[in-house]
Design a protein around this motif. Structure first.
Motif, PDB file in Angstrom:
ATOM      1  N   PRO A 102       2.080  -1.315 -13.124  1.00  0.00           N
ATOM      2  CA  PRO A 102       3.168  -0.588 -12.478  1.00  0.00           C
ATOM      3  C   PRO A 102       2.748  -0.049 -11.118  1.00  0.00           C
ATOM      4  CG  PRO A 102       2.303   0.635 -14.359  1.00  0.00           C
ATOM      5  CD  PRO A 102       1.604  -0.672 -14.341  1.00  0.00           C
ATOM      6  N   SER A 103       3.714   0.391 -10.374  1.00  0.00           N
ATOM      7  CA  SER A 103       3.439   0.941  -9.052  1.00  0.00           C
ATOM      8  C   SER A 103       2.465   2.111  -9.174  1.00  0.00           C
ATOM      9  CB  SER A 103       4.761   1.409  -8.451  1.00  0.00           C
ATOM     10  OG  SER A 103       4.524   1.896  -7.176  1.00  0.00           O
ATOM     11  N   GLY A 104       1.476   2.122  -8.271  1.00  0.00           N
ATOM     12  CA  GLY A 104       0.503   3.218  -8.295  1.00  0.00           C
ATOM     13  C   GLY A 104      -0.620   3.003  -9.285  1.00  0.00           C
ATOM     14  N   ALA A 105      -0.679   1.786  -9.904  1.00  0.00           N
ATOM     15  CA  ALA A 105      -1.692   1.533 -10.926  1.00  0.00           C
ATOM     16  C   ALA A 105      -3.093   1.430 -10.330  1.00  0.00           C
ATOM     17  CB  ALA A 105      -1.354   0.255 -11.683  1.00  0.00           C
ATOM     18  N   GLY A 106      -3.182   1.073  -9.053  1.00  0.00           N
ATOM     19  CA  GLY A 106      -4.498   0.965  -8.413  1.00  0.00           C
ATOM     20  C   GLY A 106      -4.800  -0.436  -7.903  1.00  0.00           C
ATOM     21  N   LYS A 107      -3.780  -1.290  -7.873  1.00  0.00           N
ATOM     22  CA  LYS A 107      -4.008  -2.687  -7.483  1.00  0.00           C
ATOM     23  C   LYS A 107      -4.481  -2.786  -6.026  1.00  0.00           C
ATOM     24  CE  LYS A 107       0.340  -3.667  -8.489  1.00  0.00           C
ATOM     25  NZ  LYS A 107       0.918  -2.403  -8.949  1.00  0.00           N
ATOM     26  N   THR A 108      -3.754  -2.108  -5.138  1.00  0.00           N
ATOM     27  CA  THR A 108      -4.133  -2.159  -3.723  1.00  0.00           C
ATOM     28  C   THR A 108      -5.503  -1.536  -3.514  1.00  0.00           C
ATOM     29  OG1 THR A 108      -1.801  -1.840  -3.283  1.00  0.00           O
ATOM     30  CG2 THR A 108      -3.278  -1.633  -1.413  1.00  0.00           C
ATOM     31  N   ALA A 148      -8.047   6.914  -8.516  1.00  0.00           N
ATOM     32  CA  ALA A 148      -7.156   5.774  -8.311  1.00  0.00           C
ATOM     33  C   ALA A 148      -7.677   4.586  -9.103  1.00  0.00           C
ATOM     34  CB  ALA A 148      -7.063   5.436  -6.833  1.00  0.00           C
ATOM     35  N   TYR A 208      -9.179   8.804  -3.798  1.00  0.00           N
ATOM     36  CA  TYR A 208      -8.974   8.878  -2.356  1.00  0.00           C
ATOM     37  C   TYR A 208      -9.371  10.270  -1.849  1.00  0.00           C
ATOM     38  CZ  TYR A 208      -6.560   4.421  -2.209  1.00  0.00           C
ATOM     39  OH  TYR A 208      -6.265   3.096  -2.259  1.00  0.00           O
ATOM     40  N   GLU A 218      -5.892   8.991   7.827  1.00  0.00           N
ATOM     41  CA  GLU A 218      -4.986   9.663   6.905  1.00  0.00           C
ATOM     42  C   GLU A 218      -4.869  11.130   7.265  1.00  0.00           C
ATOM     43  OE1 GLU A 218      -6.340   8.879   2.969  1.00  0.00           O
ATOM     44  OE2 GLU A 218      -6.305   6.742   3.390  1.00  0.00           O
ATOM     45  N   ALA A 243      -7.966  12.162   0.125  1.00  0.00           N
ATOM     46  CA  ALA A 243      -6.843  13.091   0.174  1.00  0.00           C
ATOM     47  C   ALA A 243      -6.460  13.605  -1.211  1.00  0.00           C
ATOM     48  CB  ALA A 243      -5.637  12.417   0.826  1.00  0.00           C
ATOM     49  N   ARG A 244      -6.903  12.901  -2.255  1.00  0.00           N
ATOM     50  CA  ARG A 244      -6.556  13.335  -3.615  1.00  0.00           C
ATOM     51  C   ARG A 244      -7.791  13.270  -4.497  1.00  0.00           C
ATOM     52  NH1 ARG A 244      -1.441  10.014  -4.700  1.00  0.00           N
ATOM     53  NH2 ARG A 244      -0.977  10.484  -2.531  1.00  0.00           N
ATOM     54  N   TYR A 280     -13.097   2.131   1.975  1.00  0.00           N
ATOM     55  CA  TYR A 280     -13.615   3.353   1.345  1.00  0.00           C
ATOM     56  C   TYR A 280     -14.805   2.951   0.485  1.00  0.00           C
ATOM     57  CZ  TYR A 280      -8.778   4.854   2.233  1.00  0.00           C
ATOM     58  OH  TYR A 280      -7.576   5.134   2.802  1.00  0.00           O
ATOM     59  N   MET A 290       0.828  -1.205   0.000  1.00  0.00           N
ATOM     60  CA  MET A 290       0.000   0.000   0.000  1.00  0.00           C
ATOM     61  C   MET A 290       0.857   1.248   0.000  1.00  0.00           C
ATOM     62  SD  MET A 290      -3.134  -0.745   2.499  1.00  0.00           S
ATOM     63  CE  MET A 290      -3.627  -2.433   2.755  1.00  0.00           C
ATOM     64  N   THR A 291       0.314   2.236  -0.639  1.00  0.00           N
ATOM     65  CA  THR A 291       1.139   3.429  -0.753  1.00  0.00           C
ATOM     66  C   THR A 291       0.613   4.575   0.108  1.00  0.00           C
ATOM     67  OG1 THR A 291      -0.142   3.930  -2.697  1.00  0.00           O
ATOM     68  CG2 THR A 291       2.014   2.979  -3.091  1.00  0.00           C
ATOM     69  N   ASP A 292      -0.435   4.292   0.864  1.00  0.00           N
ATOM     70  CA  ASP A 292      -1.010   5.430   1.589  1.00  0.00           C
ATOM     71  C   ASP A 292      -0.150   5.884   2.755  1.00  0.00           C
ATOM     72  OD1 ASP A 292      -3.592   3.608   3.323  1.00  0.00           O
ATOM     73  OD2 ASP A 292      -1.754   2.948   2.376  1.00  0.00           O
TER      74      ASP A 292
HETATM   75  P1  ATP Z   1       1.965  -0.533  -5.574  1.00  0.00           P
HETATM   76  O1  ATP Z   1       2.205  -1.701  -6.403  1.00  0.00           O
HETATM   77  O2  ATP Z   1       3.099   0.435  -5.599  1.00  0.00           O
HETATM   78  O3  ATP Z   1       1.486  -0.839  -4.192  1.00  0.00           O
HETATM   79  P2  ATP Z   1      -0.756  -0.034  -6.413  1.00  0.00           P
HETATM   80  O4  ATP Z   1      -1.022  -0.422  -7.818  1.00  0.00           O
HETATM   81  O5  ATP Z   1      -1.187  -0.946  -5.357  1.00  0.00           O
HETATM   82  O6  ATP Z   1       0.781   0.313  -6.263  1.00  0.00           O
HETATM   83  P3  ATP Z   1      -2.500   1.864  -5.176  1.00  0.00           P
HETATM   84  O7  ATP Z   1      -1.954   1.764  -3.803  1.00  0.00           O
HETATM   85  O8  ATP Z   1      -3.779   1.205  -5.432  1.00  0.00           O
HETATM   86  O9  ATP Z   1      -1.407   1.390  -6.226  1.00  0.00           O
HETATM   87  O10 ATP Z   1      -2.595   3.409  -5.518  1.00  0.00           O
HETATM   88  C1  ATP Z   1      -3.266   3.923  -6.642  1.00  0.00           C
HETATM   89  C2  ATP Z   1      -3.115   5.431  -6.649  1.00  0.00           C
HETATM   90  O11 ATP Z   1      -3.785   5.993  -5.532  1.00  0.00           O
HETATM   91  C3  ATP Z   1      -1.673   5.905  -6.552  1.00  0.00           C
HETATM   92  O12 ATP Z   1      -1.537   7.011  -7.406  1.00  0.00           O
HETATM   93  C4  ATP Z   1      -1.513   6.309  -5.123  1.00  0.00           C
HETATM   94  O13 ATP Z   1      -0.591   7.355  -4.995  1.00  0.00           O
HETATM   95  C5  ATP Z   1      -2.911   6.749  -4.744  1.00  0.00           C
HETATM   96  N1  ATP Z   1      -3.204   6.462  -3.337  1.00  0.00           N
HETATM   97  C6  ATP Z   1      -3.083   5.286  -2.710  1.00  0.00           C
HETATM   98  N2  ATP Z   1      -3.477   5.360  -1.427  1.00  0.00           N
HETATM   99  C7  ATP Z   1      -3.860   6.629  -1.240  1.00  0.00           C
HETATM  100  C8  ATP Z   1      -4.379   7.369  -0.142  1.00  0.00           C
HETATM  101  N3  ATP Z   1      -4.618   6.777   1.037  1.00  0.00           N
HETATM  102  N4  ATP Z   1      -4.639   8.671  -0.294  1.00  0.00           N
HETATM  103  C9  ATP Z   1      -4.438   9.277  -1.476  1.00  0.00           C
HETATM  104  N5  ATP Z   1      -3.977   8.647  -2.553  1.00  0.00           N
HETATM  105  C10 ATP Z   1      -3.674   7.352  -2.469  1.00  0.00           C
END
Ligand code: ATP
Length: 595
Positions: free
Chosen positions: A388-394, A369, A361, A125, A363-364, A404, A1-3
């Motif tokens: 890729p990282s940040g694609a939205g998988k989590t 996402a 999200y 958050e 916060a954004r 959410y 998770m990237t939050d």
């Molecule tokens: P990774 O493989 O790096 O974990 P991911 O594909 O799981 O990446 P997500 O964590 O789903 O990516 O994030 C998707 C987008 O939402 C990203 O741009 C990330 O910066 C944003 N994001 C994730 N969590 C939050 C949050 N709690 N608040 C605001 N933006 C968020």
């Protein structure tokens, strides 16, 4: 998770005054009988002190003029009686009030914890968890000091003040009139300075929250701190936070000290002058010596009570701030709520459907996402999410767990929209094995039982065996009873994962959410984890955030995500043949050596 938690906003409400203490009443009310007993004791104790003054007047005027020596004896017995009553009443008051303080504050702690643990992750958050902790610990301690002592000190002194003033009037109206000319002089500065003390108290409380949240973060990431030789920088930063807290506290103390000094100066100065006038009245025969003595006694009682009230008023204000902050927490509403009339989920099959789900999200809010995310996962199917990282998988996982709610679109489980189902029912059908498994500071039994608290020892052991965790747990010094260390630091990455898998097995979910570890495990551990996962996935719907080629090869379908949108869906061969993002990912991102 990237939050990442956003820097804390402490969500202050603008109005804070002593009236905020009213909000403690619902917590005190259940103990009404004890409050009543405490009140009776309080009134008796205050009354006893006031009676002593009258006794003093009688003694001096009648007992000392020689013709009735037995009056002295009566006075002694009377005094002893009053003192005994005072002692008894003080015992009752102290016991009841302290008991109330402890009881009420622990009830508040429970209420606050019970509430904050249900707030959705989105809340944390914007709110630092250190802030919440500070409220649960230091703010509740402040409240305890009010309910368990200061409120009764204030009340007792208020009674003494009122009672003492009435007695003053009876003793000498003229002198009392003089006293009341002086009162505004005393009350004025108290009000002005009191307000400042309150402001500094609030700031002081916030600085303490800074301390706990900094220390918390540093200690929780102790390995990172030390690996990066970050201790000196942390020391400096922590030092400056502590010093800031001290500086704020010093301002508050200075203000309190000033408040106390001014009150003493004014009150005792005024009493001195009034005594001087009273002394002249005795000399000229306008009042008796006994009356002046009683007057002095009551004046001291009244002055003492004003002094005591001015002392506790700062504490009451501090506690009012603390009460406000605690009640703020209780007022927070989770953004994710149980539906008023939850629908029961049908018998578990494990069909997961996302229909045109768009989510940003909080916060954004202006970046989605996930955008128009459409996916149906059949019962028992395994689907790998790659991108890729940040694609939205989590994010897909977070939405399915209902941390959410999406802004548009629908998510259903076995045909029922997940926001129509109670959170507990929904989550009981899901189990997550996170990338970084979270272990709690207890033994392996409890860590695995976390998946289903009512599971028997035999079931926990069976799950541990299926997850290939039993083999290393049995080798630990105390087997399953071994304390795993805070957040499981005494286990290897692969071992922690197997515990997390055992937990998921025990939970027996219809849908499994698997966030594959990105960090490499040694070959043996890797194989054990893989076997454990294979067992876990049998017959269950599985969504996997995949990082390894072996996983995507095994998955029934692969969903390629980029910037919140589905780029392609298919199996490995199909997607690789299409070229595009997937084949780039396959060559770059998947760790092919670990097949
Ligand atoms: P990774 O493989 O790096 O974990 P991911 O594909 O799981 O990446 P997500 O964590 O789903 O990516 O994030 C998707 C987008 O939402 C990203 O741009 C990330 O910066 C944003 N994001 C994730 N969590 C939050 C949050 N709690 N608040 C605001 N933006 C968020």
């Amino acid at each position: 998770m990237t939050d990442q938690p956003a820097p804390g906003s402490s969500q202050e409400s603008p109005r804070r005054d002593i009236l905020a203490l009213r909000r403690l009443w619902p917590f005190v009310r259940p103990y009404g009988k004890r409050v009543a007993v405490a009140m009776v004791a309080l009134v008796f104790a205050a009354g006893a002190v006031l009676v002593i003054g009258t006794g003093l007047r009688l003694l001096i005027d009648k007992g000392f003029n020689g013709d009735q020596p037995q009056l002295l004896d009566y006075a002694l017995f009377g005094l002893l009686g009053v003192v005994a009553l005072l002692a008894l009443a003080s015992y009752g008051r102290f016991y009841m009030v302290s008991w109330l303080g402890e009881r009420v504050v622990n009830d508040i702690r429970k209420a606050v914890f019970d509430h904050v643990i249900t707030l959705s992750p989105g809340y944390y958050e914007t709110m630092r968890s250190g802030d919440v902790m500070a409220r649960l610990t230091s703010d509740t301690t402040l409240v305890e000091s009010v309910v368990g002592s200061q409120a009764s000190v204030a009340l007792r002194n208020l009674l003494m003040f009122v009672g003492g003033t009435v007695m003053l009037f009876f003793t000498s109206a003229k002198l009392t009139g003089l006293v009341f000319l002086v009162v505004p002089l005393v009350i004025g500065p108290i009000l002005v300075l009191g307000r400042r003390v309150r402001r500094y108290s609030r700031a002081s409380q916030e600085r303490i929250a800074d301390i706990s949240s900094y220390a918390n973060e540093a200690l929780q990431s102790i390995r990172t701190v030390q690996a990066f030789n970050h201790e000196p920088a942390d020391r400096v930063q922590f030092g400056s936070i502590v010093e800031a807290a001290f500086a704020t506290a010093r301002k508050r103390i200075a203000m309190r000290a000033l408040l106390t000094a001014i009150v003493i100066l004014l009150v005792f100065g005024a009493v001195g002058i009034i005594l001087w006038i009273g002394g002249h009245d005795v000399i000229s025969g306008r009042i008796s010596a006994g009356e002046l003595s009683a007057f002095v006694f009551y004046a001291i009682v009244v002055a003492g009570s004003v002094g005591a009230i001015s002392e506790v008023i700062g504490d009451l204000q501090r506690a009012a701030g603390a009460t406000d902050r605690l009640m703020d927490l209780l007022d927070q509403r989770s953004t994710v709520l149980d539906p008023p009339q939850p629908v029961a989920l049908p018998l578990a099959r494990g069909e997961v459907k996302f229909e045109r789900v768009t989510f940003a999200y909080p916060a954004r809010p202006d970046t989605s996402a996930l955008h128009e995310f459409d996916l149906t996962v059949q019962p028992g199917e395994s689907v790998a999410l790659v991108g890729p990282s940040g694609a939205g998988k989590t994010t897909v996982f977070q939405l399915l767990l209902r941390f959410y709610d999406p802004q548009s679109g629908a998510i259903t489980l076995d045909g029922v929209a997940i926001d129509k189902v109670s959170l507990a029912d929904l989550r009981s059908r899901l189990a997550i094995v996170p990338q970084e498994p979270v272990l709690f500071s207890t033994d392996a039994w409890e860590n695995i039982r976390y998946g289903r608290p009512e599971a028997s020892d035999a079931e926990v052991r069976a799950a541990a065996e299926a997850a290939r965790a039993a083999e290393f747990l049995d080798r630990l010094p105390e087997g399953f009873k071994t304390f795993l260390g805070e957040r499981g630091v005494r286990l290897s990455g692969g071992q922690r994962q197997r515990i997390a898998i055992a937990r998921a097995i025990l939970r027996n979910p219809s849908v499994l959410l698997l966030d594959e570890a990105t960090s490499a495990l040694d070959a043996e551990s890797e194989q054990a984890v893989q076997q454990a996962l294979d067992k876990l996935m049998v017959g269950r719907t599985t969504l996997i955030i995949a990082h390894r080629l072996a996983t995507v090869l095994k998955a029934n379908r692969i969903v390629v995500l980029d910037q919140g949108r589905i780029q392609a869906i298919g199996n490995h061969a199909e997607l690789a043949a299409q070229g595009g993002l997937y084949s780039r990912l396959a060559t770059l991102q998947f760790d092919q050596t670990r097949e």
